[in-house]
Design a protein around this motif. Structure first.
Motif, PDB file in Angstrom:
ATOM      1  N   UNK A  40     -34.594  26.450  25.282  1.00 32.44           N
ATOM      2  CA  UNK A  40     -33.559  26.633  26.299  1.00 32.44           C
ATOM      3  C   UNK A  40     -32.244  27.158  25.715  1.00 32.44           C
ATOM      4  N   UNK A  41     -32.097  27.134  24.390  1.00 30.89           N
ATOM      5  CA  UNK A  41     -30.882  27.637  23.755  1.00 30.89           C
ATOM      6  C   UNK A  41     -31.126  29.023  23.161  1.00 30.89           C
ATOM      7  N   UNK A  42     -30.062  29.683  22.823  1.00 31.45           N
ATOM      8  CA  UNK A  42     -30.171  31.055  22.311  1.00 31.45           C
ATOM      9  C   UNK A  42     -30.886  31.121  20.974  1.00 31.45           C
ATOM     10  N   UNK A  43     -30.734  30.068  20.176  1.00 30.27           N
ATOM     11  CA  UNK A  43     -31.412  30.026  18.883  1.00 30.27           C
ATOM     12  C   UNK A  43     -31.528  28.579  18.436  1.00 30.27           C
ATOM     13  N   UNK A  44     -32.241  28.374  17.349  1.00 34.09           N
ATOM     14  CA  UNK A  44     -32.559  27.030  16.886  1.00 34.09           C
ATOM     15  C   UNK A  44     -31.313  26.283  16.400  1.00 34.09           C
ATOM     16  N   UNK A  45     -30.456  26.961  15.668  1.00 36.50           N
ATOM     17  CA  UNK A  45     -29.246  26.306  15.162  1.00 36.50           C
ATOM     18  C   UNK A  45     -28.366  25.842  16.315  1.00 36.50           C
ATOM     19  N   UNK A  46     -28.214  26.676  17.319  1.00 37.23           N
ATOM     20  CA  UNK A  46     -27.429  26.291  18.494  1.00 37.23           C
ATOM     21  C   UNK A  46     -28.018  25.047  19.158  1.00 37.23           C
ATOM     22  N   UNK A  47     -29.357  25.006  19.264  1.00 39.83           N
ATOM     23  CA  UNK A  47     -30.031  23.850  19.878  1.00 39.83           C
ATOM     24  C   UNK A  47     -29.808  22.591  19.054  1.00 39.83           C
ATOM     25  N   UNK A  48     -29.933  22.717  17.724  1.00 37.57           N
ATOM     26  CA  UNK A  48     -29.760  21.556  16.844  1.00 37.57           C
ATOM     27  C   UNK A  48     -28.323  21.045  16.883  1.00 37.57           C
ATOM     28  N   UNK A  49     -27.358  21.965  16.872  1.00 34.53           N
ATOM     29  CA  UNK A  49     -25.951  21.555  16.895  1.00 34.53           C
ATOM     30  C   UNK A  49     -25.608  20.852  18.204  1.00 34.53           C
ATOM     31  N   UNK A  50     -26.101  21.380  19.311  1.00 34.22           N
ATOM     32  CA  UNK A  50     -25.827  20.760  20.609  1.00 34.22           C
ATOM     33  C   UNK A  50     -26.404  19.349  20.670  1.00 34.22           C
ATOM     34  N   UNK A  51     -27.595  19.193  20.105  1.00 34.48           N
ATOM     35  CA  UNK A  51     -28.244  17.877  20.100  1.00 34.48           C
ATOM     36  C   UNK A  51     -27.460  16.887  19.239  1.00 34.48           C
ATOM     37  N   UNK A  52     -27.002  17.346  18.080  1.00 35.15           N
ATOM     38  CA  UNK A  52     -26.257  16.461  17.172  1.00 35.15           C
ATOM     39  C   UNK A  52     -24.932  16.019  17.777  1.00 35.15           C
ATOM     40  N   UNK A  53     -24.308  16.869  18.562  1.00 40.29           N
ATOM     41  CA  UNK A  53     -23.039  16.500  19.204  1.00 40.29           C
ATOM     42  C   UNK A  53     -23.249  15.375  20.212  1.00 40.29           C
ATOM     43  N   UNK A  54     -24.409  15.369  20.839  1.00 39.34           N
ATOM     44  CA  UNK A  54     -24.688  14.359  21.870  1.00 39.34           C
ATOM     45  C   UNK A  54     -25.175  13.058  21.256  1.00 39.34           C
ATOM     46  N   UNK A  55     -26.062  13.138  20.264  1.00 38.72           N
ATOM     47  CA  UNK A  55     -26.710  11.947  19.700  1.00 38.72           C
ATOM     48  C   UNK A  55     -26.358  11.781  18.226  1.00 38.72           C
ATOM     49  N   UNK A  57     -40.827  26.007   8.321  1.00 36.64           N
ATOM     50  CA  UNK A  57     -39.973  26.082   7.132  1.00 36.64           C
ATOM     51  C   UNK A  57     -38.574  26.539   7.514  1.00 36.64           C
ATOM     52  N   UNK A  58     -38.492  27.569   8.382  1.00 35.81           N
ATOM     53  CA  UNK A  58     -37.183  28.023   8.859  1.00 35.81           C
ATOM     54  C   UNK A  58     -36.502  26.917   9.664  1.00 35.81           C
ATOM     55  N   UNK A  59     -37.289  26.158  10.396  1.00 33.64           N
ATOM     56  CA  UNK A  59     -36.733  25.049  11.166  1.00 33.64           C
ATOM     57  C   UNK A  59     -36.134  23.978  10.273  1.00 33.64           C
ATOM     58  N   UNK A  60     -36.808  23.696   9.144  1.00 32.22           N
ATOM     59  CA  UNK A  60     -36.278  22.720   8.186  1.00 32.22           C
ATOM     60  C   UNK A  60     -34.972  23.245   7.594  1.00 32.22           C
ATOM     61  N   UNK A  61     -34.947  24.532   7.260  1.00 30.62           N
ATOM     62  CA  UNK A  61     -33.718  25.129   6.722  1.00 30.62           C
ATOM     63  C   UNK A  61     -32.569  25.017   7.727  1.00 30.62           C
ATOM     64  N   UNK A  62     -32.857  25.299   8.982  1.00 27.95           N
ATOM     65  CA  UNK A  62     -31.815  25.221  10.010  1.00 27.95           C
ATOM     66  C   UNK A  62     -31.349  23.787  10.228  1.00 27.95           C
ATOM     67  N   UNK A  63     -32.286  22.849  10.177  1.00 26.87           N
ATOM     68  CA  UNK A  63     -31.918  21.435  10.317  1.00 26.87           C
ATOM     69  C   UNK A  63     -30.992  21.021   9.178  1.00 26.87           C
ATOM     70  N   UNK A  64     -31.284  21.479   7.962  1.00 30.90           N
ATOM     71  CA  UNK A  64     -30.443  21.152   6.802  1.00 30.90           C
ATOM     72  C   UNK A  64     -29.034  21.712   6.994  1.00 30.90           C
TER      73      UNK A  64
END
Length: 450
Positions: free
Chosen positions: A203-218, A232-239
């Protein structure tokens, strides 16, 4: 909720036949036991008693039930009038939930007028056959997860709503830490747990945007699902996101891997996280897990902190039938208990007659063996062993005399019991067989009736 009509129709036709023969007040003893353990294991876990107690307390036919049975045109008004006033008036004995149980020993007895006993059969069996099955599967997973966090989230693969709800209950008894089933959490006070979905990322434009939005809430409870596009790219983005939020009160955070080579990816993830000083980031995994897959992962030193287990638990996919049966073992006449037997050409289906005591013997605080005695036999005391009567009185003369423990206490009781079972009986590849002994008197009763 009243489920009195949740019975096989033959139970009603048999009840009517007994009524027409004026045998409806005959006291009968029915025993529940099972012949084979799921997955050819050595033991099972007892679960479902609380739901049976609730059913017995709500055992009565409503006016609407009687109206429906009248429309079937199988029963006369005298019989329908009789069952319209029926309530459970007998005795019930049962093993305690959370106990280790073994084949061909009594789990539960109903002593009651034959019609009452008959009409309880289906509900008792469907309840025990389901919850014992799931609790046993959960126990196998618990024993092979070596104290890692276990989350049950099989509701979407369950066989209907009651299987999802009661399956979550049984899984908790068998050692799981939490459930994704919110209603089960509310009803049974089970801890509930949930993580992000693939749809959130999409639902977000990219994975980093989705992860950041989630971290702001929880900020105090974050699990990022890293395999929506490329793991692997997902792990990199999470880091990248975790490092950005590290100085913003980030705590209790994790990644979750839901596909691919779990062993390879979890090891790579741990290496990548540690290289970025994210030592306290946990790794959760899911994807059609069961006790065998979990055991292999941990034996291969997969750095996994928790497992989400769904379809293979909630359906006990590898062995989906428990197979408990409900058999007449005695009747009562003139205050005397008269043993009854069912004989089969298939020897395993020939029953062990009579109302029995089940005694568990312990040696050095470990479960040693079980022994069955006739109801009026003197129990043997063995040197250096202590014993426990396994069957508790639940109802007497229709009155509930047993107080059900809360679910957390049942789980604690399970963990205490499973710790007392010898390790050789808990192995995935079962090579030892637990002893359930039978007294000479019971053997003689069986042989005489045969």
């Amino acid at each position: 909720m009243n489920h009195t009509l949740l019975c096989d129709f033959y139970e009603l036709t048999m009840a009517y036949a007994y009524f027409k023969q004026n045998k409806h007040k005959q006291i009968a003893y029915f025993e529940v036991f099972f012949r084979q353990t799921p997955d050819n294991a050595n033991f099972a876990i007892y679960a479902g008693l609380k739901q049976i107690i609730d059913h017995v307390q709500n055992f009565f036919f409503t006016q609407d039930d009687i109206h429906y049975l009248k429309s079937v045109n199988k029963f006369d008004c005298e019989f329908l009038d009789y069952i319209s006033t029926i309530r459970f008036s007998g005795d019930m004995y049962s093993i305690q939930e959370g106990e280790c149980i073994f084949t061909n020993e009594p789990l539960l007895y109903i002593k009651a007028p034959i019609i009452e006993a008959l009409l309880l059969e289906t509900f008792i069996l469907l309840t025990l056959n389901h919850q014992c099955l799931i609790a046993t599967k959960a126990s196998r997973i618990y024993l092979n997860a070596h104290k890692k966090i276990l989350l049950e989230f099989g509701s979407r693969r369950a066989h209907g709503e009651s299987s999802a709800i009661n399956g979550a209950r049984a899984a908790f008894i068998g050692g799981f830490d939490a459930t994704a089933n919110t209603l089960a959490g509310k009803i049974f006070n089970i801890p509930i747990s949930g993580t992000m979905s693939h749809a959130w990322v999409q639902m977000h434009n990219n994975e980093i945007e989705a992860f950041e939005a989630y971290c702001k809430i929880y900020q105090d409870n974050i699990t990022l699902l890293v395999d929506t596009y490329n793991c692997i790219k997902g792990i990199e983005n999470a880091i990248l996101v975790f490092k950005k939020f590290k100085n913003k009160n980030l705590k209790n955070y994790a990644i979750r891997i839901d596909s691919g080579n779990i062993l390879k990816l979890s090891k790579l993830a741990r290496k990548m996280l540690d290289e970025n000083n994210l030592y306290d980031c946990k790794i959760f995994v899911s994807n059609a897990l069961d006790e065998i897959k979990i055991s292999k992962l941990l034996k291969n030193k997969a750095p996994i902190d928790g497992f989400g287990v769904g379809e293979n638990l909630i359906t006990s996919a590898s062995s989906p039938i428990f197979g408990a049966v409900y058999k007449l073992v005695a009747i009562e006449e003139n205050n005397q208990i008269i043993p009854k037997i069912k004989i089969s050409e298939q020897s395993s289906k020939t029953t062990l007659p009579s109302f029995k005591k089940l005694i568990r013997y312990y040696k050095n605080n470990k479960i040693y063996f079980d022994k069955l005695y006739n109801h009026d036999e003197k129990i043997l005391n063995y040197k250096n062993l202590h014993s426990k009567e396994m069957l508790n009185l639940i109802f007497t003369n229709g009155k509930l005399v047993y107080e059900s423990p809360d679910l957390l206490s049942i789980q604690d009781f399970y963990k205490e019991n499973i710790s007392k079972l010898n390790q050789k009986y808990k192995k995935l590849n079962n090579i030892s067989f637990y002893k359930v002994k039978i007294s000479k008197r019971l053997k003689n009763i069986q042989q005489q009736l045969i």
